[in-house]
Scaffold this motif. Sequence first.
Motif, PDB file in Angstrom:
ATOM      1  N   VAL A 137      10.974  -4.172  -1.793  1.00  0.00           N
ATOM      2  CA  VAL A 137      11.314  -5.600  -1.919  1.00  0.00           C
ATOM      3  C   VAL A 137      12.625  -5.887  -1.188  1.00  0.00           C
ATOM      4  N   GLU A 138      13.582  -4.973  -1.341  1.00  0.00           N
ATOM      5  CA  GLU A 138      14.879  -5.173  -0.663  1.00  0.00           C
ATOM      6  C   GLU A 138      14.705  -5.150   0.850  1.00  0.00           C
ATOM      7  N   GLN A 139      13.831  -4.272   1.326  1.00  0.00           N
ATOM      8  CA  GLN A 139      13.587  -4.182   2.783  1.00  0.00           C
ATOM      9  C   GLN A 139      13.025  -5.499   3.308  1.00  0.00           C
ATOM     10  N   VAL A 140      12.075  -6.056   2.576  1.00  0.00           N
ATOM     11  CA  VAL A 140      11.473  -7.321   3.016  1.00  0.00           C
ATOM     12  C   VAL A 140      12.519  -8.421   2.982  1.00  0.00           C
ATOM     13  N   ALA A 141      13.331  -8.430   1.938  1.00  0.00           N
ATOM     14  CA  ALA A 141      14.377  -9.458   1.841  1.00  0.00           C
ATOM     15  C   ALA A 141      15.367  -9.317   2.995  1.00  0.00           C
ATOM     16  N   ARG A 142      15.676  -8.082   3.354  1.00  0.00           N
ATOM     17  CA  ARG A 142      16.655  -7.847   4.437  1.00  0.00           C
ATOM     18  C   ARG A 142      16.135  -8.313   5.800  1.00  0.00           C
ATOM     19  N   ALA A 143      14.828  -8.339   5.952  1.00  0.00           N
ATOM     20  CA  ALA A 143      14.254  -8.772   7.243  1.00  0.00           C
ATOM     21  C   ALA A 143      14.565 -10.250   7.523  1.00  0.00           C
TER      22      ALA A 143
ATOM     23  N   LEU B  45       0.839  -1.205   0.000  1.00  0.00           N
ATOM     24  CA  LEU B  45       0.000   0.000   0.000  1.00  0.00           C
ATOM     25  C   LEU B  45       0.874   1.255   0.000  1.00  0.00           C
ATOM     26  N   GLY B  46       1.944   1.231   0.795  1.00  0.00           N
ATOM     27  CA  GLY B  46       2.862   2.374   0.824  1.00  0.00           C
ATOM     28  C   GLY B  46       3.470   2.611  -0.552  1.00  0.00           C
ATOM     29  N   GLY B  47       3.924   1.509  -1.185  1.00  0.00           N
ATOM     30  CA  GLY B  47       4.513   1.639  -2.514  1.00  0.00           C
ATOM     31  C   GLY B  47       3.487   2.074  -3.549  1.00  0.00           C
ATOM     32  N   ALA B  48       2.260   1.551  -3.408  1.00  0.00           N
ATOM     33  CA  ALA B  48       1.198   1.929  -4.352  1.00  0.00           C
ATOM     34  C   ALA B  48       0.896   3.425  -4.231  1.00  0.00           C
ATOM     35  N   LEU B  49       0.966   3.927  -3.002  1.00  0.00           N
ATOM     36  CA  LEU B  49       0.734   5.366  -2.803  1.00  0.00           C
ATOM     37  C   LEU B  49       1.775   6.195  -3.544  1.00  0.00           C
ATOM     38  N   ARG B  50       3.008   5.738  -3.438  1.00  0.00           N
ATOM     39  CA  ARG B  50       4.092   6.460  -4.108  1.00  0.00           C
ATOM     40  C   ARG B  50       3.836   6.474  -5.624  1.00  0.00           C
ATOM     41  N   HIS B  51       3.404   5.330  -6.157  1.00  0.00           N
ATOM     42  CA  HIS B  51       3.086   5.276  -7.592  1.00  0.00           C
ATOM     43  C   HIS B  51       1.889   6.179  -7.907  1.00  0.00           C
ATOM     44  N   GLU B  52       0.904   6.189  -6.999  1.00  0.00           N
ATOM     45  CA  GLU B  52      -0.286   7.019  -7.245  1.00  0.00           C
ATOM     46  C   GLU B  52       0.091   8.494  -7.326  1.00  0.00           C
ATOM     47  N   VAL B  53       1.056   8.886  -6.504  1.00  0.00           N
ATOM     48  CA  VAL B  53       1.506  10.283  -6.543  1.00  0.00           C
ATOM     49  C   VAL B  53       2.075  10.595  -7.928  1.00  0.00           C
ATOM     50  N   ARG B  54       2.869   9.667  -8.436  1.00  0.00           N
ATOM     51  CA  ARG B  54       3.462   9.884  -9.767  1.00  0.00           C
ATOM     52  C   ARG B  54       2.378   9.897 -10.845  1.00  0.00           C
ATOM     53  N   VAL B  55       1.405   9.017 -10.689  1.00  0.00           N
ATOM     54  CA  VAL B  55       0.306   8.984 -11.659  1.00  0.00           C
ATOM     55  C   VAL B  55      -0.438  10.317 -11.616  1.00  0.00           C
ATOM     56  N   ALA B  56      -0.672  10.808 -10.403  1.00  0.00           N
ATOM     57  CA  ALA B  56      -1.400  12.073 -10.255  1.00  0.00           C
ATOM     58  C   ALA B  56      -0.635  13.230 -10.901  1.00  0.00           C
TER      59      ALA B  56
ATOM     60  N   VAL C  25       6.133   2.346   5.976  1.00  0.00           N
ATOM     61  CA  VAL C  25       7.020   3.509   5.770  1.00  0.00           C
ATOM     62  C   VAL C  25       8.016   3.206   4.646  1.00  0.00           C
ATOM     63  N   ALA C  26       8.564   1.980   4.651  1.00  0.00           N
ATOM     64  CA  ALA C  26       9.536   1.612   3.610  1.00  0.00           C
ATOM     65  C   ALA C  26       8.885   1.638   2.232  1.00  0.00           C
ATOM     66  N   GLY C  27       7.653   1.157   2.145  1.00  0.00           N
ATOM     67  CA  GLY C  27       6.947   1.171   0.864  1.00  0.00           C
ATOM     68  C   GLY C  27       6.721   2.582   0.383  1.00  0.00           C
ATOM     69  N   TRP C  28       6.323   3.446   1.293  1.00  0.00           N
ATOM     70  CA  TRP C  28       6.053   4.840   0.930  1.00  0.00           C
ATOM     71  C   TRP C  28       7.340   5.550   0.513  1.00  0.00           C
ATOM     72  N   ARG C  29       8.395   5.346   1.283  1.00  0.00           N
ATOM     73  CA  ARG C  29       9.648   6.048   0.974  1.00  0.00           C
ATOM     74  C   ARG C  29      10.366   5.433  -0.222  1.00  0.00           C
ATOM     75  N   GLY C  30      10.354   4.097  -0.270  1.00  0.00           N
ATOM     76  CA  GLY C  30      11.210   3.445  -1.269  1.00  0.00           C
ATOM     77  C   GLY C  30      10.501   2.992  -2.520  1.00  0.00           C
TER      78      GLY C  30
ATOM     79  N   GLU D 175      -0.967  -0.821 -10.880  1.00  0.00           N
ATOM     80  CA  GLU D 175      -1.463  -2.193 -10.945  1.00  0.00           C
ATOM     81  C   GLU D 175      -0.318  -3.182 -11.093  1.00  0.00           C
ATOM     82  N   ARG D 176       0.637  -2.806 -11.949  1.00  0.00           N
ATOM     83  CA  ARG D 176       1.781  -3.706 -12.173  1.00  0.00           C
ATOM     84  C   ARG D 176       2.555  -3.896 -10.868  1.00  0.00           C
ATOM     85  N   PHE D 177       2.723  -2.824 -10.122  1.00  0.00           N
ATOM     86  CA  PHE D 177       3.458  -2.893  -8.852  1.00  0.00           C
ATOM     87  C   PHE D 177       2.746  -3.833  -7.872  1.00  0.00           C
ATOM     88  N   LYS D 178       1.438  -3.642  -7.718  1.00  0.00           N
ATOM     89  CA  LYS D 178       0.675  -4.480  -6.788  1.00  0.00           C
ATOM     90  C   LYS D 178       0.692  -5.939  -7.228  1.00  0.00           C
TER      91      LYS D 178
END
Lengths: 270, 235
Positions: free
Chosen positions: A179-185, A86-97, A169-174, A107-110
């Motif tokens: 994906v890297e954040q999740v892998a690092r966990a 959702l955080g990452g989708a928001l970031r994409h939505e901002v770019r779309v807007a 937060v990571a999705g929104w910022r990054g 959609e591709r991201f989700k």
Amino acid sequence: MSARAEAGDAAGVASELPASVLVRVFLRSLLLQASWNRRGMQNLGVAYALWPALERLYPDPGRRAAAAARHLAFFNTHPYLAPAILGGALRHEVRVARGEEPAEAVERFKAALMGPFAAVGDSFFWLSLRPFAGMWAALLAPWIGLWAVALFLVLYNVPHLILRVRLFVAGWRGGDRVVEQVARAGLPKWGARLRRTSAVGGGAAVVVGVHLLTGPGLPVEPARWLAVASFAALVVFFGTWALLARRGAHWAAFAAVLLGIGLAFAGAGW
Amino acid sequence: MSALLAALVGGLAAIERKAVLQAQLSRPIVVGPLVGWAFGDPLAGLYVGAPLELVWIGAANLGAALPPHDTAATAAIVAAAIGAGGDHLPGAAASLAFVVFGSAALLGRRLEGVGERANERVVAHAAAALGEGLPGRALRQHLRGLWRPFVATGLLVLLAGAAVGPLLGRLLAALPPVVHAGLAIGWGLVWAAGGAAAVRAARLPHGLALAAVGAAGAALAWAAAAHLGWTEGIG
């Protein structure tokens, strides 16, 4: 886009979506599955969660409704890892807007992340962390009483809530870099460790059961009863082990109750 | 009044199970004491809920596959066991309540599936409202999915606590002592069934070997505790 350009972009984005909106999106993501359905699964939940941001990003009612409608496409992932998407989708939505990306990018991201994140989340949270926390809290319950409830909730929810917030937060910022954040966990590695301790606890549960059977009010001479109860517990353990390949655990628990009645009748003849 | 409060607790836990938060307040080890608290005896709820946590430890909602509804079943079992009242061996009431309400886990799963199919209509309404340019109204539909699990589990717990529990109390009082003792023994053996369920849920090739280590360790700890005179416990 270069790292510097992305950093600058992130700063600009932040001014368009204030923290209060992000907090509202996160809080609404806690209700992601309220209308879970077999066709679109979490689709309406995603649109519901993102709505405060979409309202802000699309002043034009037509574009706003179209943005909400595109989130009604099929979506399903693990509810705790959904905030990352959702955080990452928001970031994409901002770019779309802003007109920097086509709407399909969201959609591709989700679609790209929901499957892998579902697998990681199911394996770690449902099949590793929750059994681990439940196992050790249950095992200690006869001795620590109601503290077992607190132990369970702390063991489970400290990692759960920290990850849920951090991944949003990571999705929104990054954006895609979440994906890297999740892998690092390292969730798969931790999951394997937790499952091993749960298996150890499974054996200990047999002994706890026998221990409870040696309390007051139960039949016959102690040493003999201890041997009988231990044998019965082993029968139930291995019987359940075999039964679980085909039946639910509660059928095995029914059988355990019946065996208990049988033992009492046998004991009455001693 | 206690049964009503327990129904409220059970209903809220059923919502928390999947629709809201999912902090696992709906797991047997939590919902058991909570329902017990509604009846004024959280420790009795823990006594019932702890082994049920193990029995349903592998119940996971993976994709579209629904697990047994451990929350509804546990809440009903605890409500019925405590609602039975009287001076029975605690395990006896728990076992009898489990025999009566254990299958509520399967009924709950079925009802959950019905609710999910009904939610498809909710989404269709939302899509229609979006088509009419009413996004706010469309997205409010989302919350309509909350009432079904609340009502279904709440009614089950109410039935268990207010009606079936007292009947079980009478039945327990009428049972011969040997059956009474047998039911209590059965509740101890449920722990062993739960232990096996936990080892299975770990899905490890060497799970049984690890379980043997755990059993040996626990037996040693028990022997040491007995030697030192530490014998307290809720059992």
